[in-house]
Design a protein around this motif. Structure first.
Motif, short mmCIF file in Angstrom:
data_model
loop_
_atom_site.label_atom_id
_atom_site.label_comp_id
_atom_site.label_asym_id
_atom_site.label_seq_id
_atom_site.Cartn_x
_atom_site.Cartn_y
_atom_site.Cartn_z
N ASN A 44 -11.55 3.99 -4.57
CA ASN A 44 -10.83 3.09 -5.48
C ASN A 44 -11.71 2.78 -6.69
O ASN A 44 -12.73 2.10 -6.57
N GLU A 53 -13.87 0.67 -0.09
CA GLU A 53 -12.91 1.70 -0.49
C GLU A 53 -13.53 2.55 -1.60
O GLU A 53 -13.22 2.38 -2.78
N THR A 104 -4.09 -1.98 -3.26
CA THR A 104 -5.14 -1.12 -2.73
C THR A 104 -5.71 -1.73 -1.45
O THR A 104 -5.48 -2.91 -1.15
N LEU A 105 -6.46 -0.94 -0.71
CA LEU A 105 -7.06 -1.43 0.53
C LEU A 105 -7.98 -2.61 0.26
O LEU A 105 -7.97 -3.61 0.99
N ARG A 106 -8.79 -2.51 -0.80
CA ARG A 106 -9.71 -3.60 -1.12
C ARG A 106 -8.98 -4.88 -1.44
O ARG A 106 -9.38 -5.97 -1.01
N TYR A 128 -0.58 5.06 -8.75
CA TYR A 128 -1.49 4.22 -7.98
C TYR A 128 -0.69 3.31 -7.07
O TYR A 128 0.47 2.98 -7.36
N PRO A 129 -1.27 2.89 -5.94
CA PRO A 129 -0.56 2.00 -5.03
C PRO A 129 -0.46 0.59 -5.60
O PRO A 129 -1.37 0.14 -6.31
N THR A 143 0.83 -1.21 0.00
CA THR A 143 0.00 0.00 0.00
C THR A 143 0.86 1.26 0.00
O THR A 143 0.37 2.35 -0.34
#
Length: 213
Positions: free
Chosen positions: A156, A153, A91-93, A87-88, A76
């Motif tokens: 996202n 999220e 992602t959190l999702r 973009y990471p 992340t």
């Protein structure tokens, strides 16, 4: 006995780490290289379950889960550059989906294997891996990419994964993430069958070594 678990713990951690790295690299249109390494986790879990029991297998699963969480946390913070945007890497999702899928699928694998351990040698590893792999795929791809989980999220944008296309390029029209999930699932099923060979060899060798000890 805990010392005997170390090879399994290291193998699981290495598998999870390698898969988290290789998932960044595409293999064809529907897969990543991580799809071919991740199923090894089920083999490791089943070997530990057969050789040391369900409790040992759960400890190995926990080690893999912790490794996955660490990889996700690092991911992340890694920012990749796209065509005019950033973009990471994770992602959190995707992090939530990955952790939930791994833990649920592996614990299901342990439970099914333990219940079937008294039958034919191939039944427990095959059944547990097939069910666990199916659960893993269903949880990961739906939580990570389905529009139903946007609330996890909101910032996202996963519209790309919900673009409708023919299933695997030749079937009915479905969201892209369904094709990605199906391709991943088919790889898992194929490797579940192939994994019976090393499973049988390693267990036989370990049992023979114990009888000589």
């Amino acid at each position: 006995m805990t010392r005997s678990y170390l090879p399994g713990i290291l193998a699981m951690a290495a598998t999870v780490l390698a898969s988290n790295i290789l998932v960044q690299f595409l293999f064809g249109q529907w897969l990543t290289w991580g799809a071919f390494t991740y199923p090894i986790a089920f083999l490791v879990t089943d070997l530990m379950n057969r050789l040391y029991g369900a409790q040992a297998a759960r400890k190995v699963v926990l080690a893999g889960f912790v490794t996955g969480v660490i990889c996700s946390l690092i991911g992340t913070q890694v920012i990749l550059q796209g065509d005019g945007y950033s973009y990471p890497a994770v992602t959190l999702r995707v992090a939530i989906a990955s952790g939930a899928a791994f833990l649920a699928a592996q614990l299901m694998d342990v439970a099914i294997f333990d219940k079937l351990r008294g039958g034919a040698w191939w039944r427990a590893p095959l059944a547990s891996t097939l069910v666990g792999s199916s659960l893993d795929t269903a949880i990961f791809f739906s939580v990570a990419f389905s529009g139903a989980f946007t609330f996890l999220e909101p910032g996202n944008d996963v519209s790309w994964a919900n673009e409708t296309l023919p299933l695997l390029g030749m079937g009915p029209i479905v969201p892209l993430w369904v094709s990605l999930g199906l391709a991943d699932w088919l790889v898992k099923l194929s490797l579940a069958l192939l994994a019976l060979v090393p499973f049988r060899m390693i267990v036989s060798k370990a049992v023979a070594a114990r009888s000589l000890a």
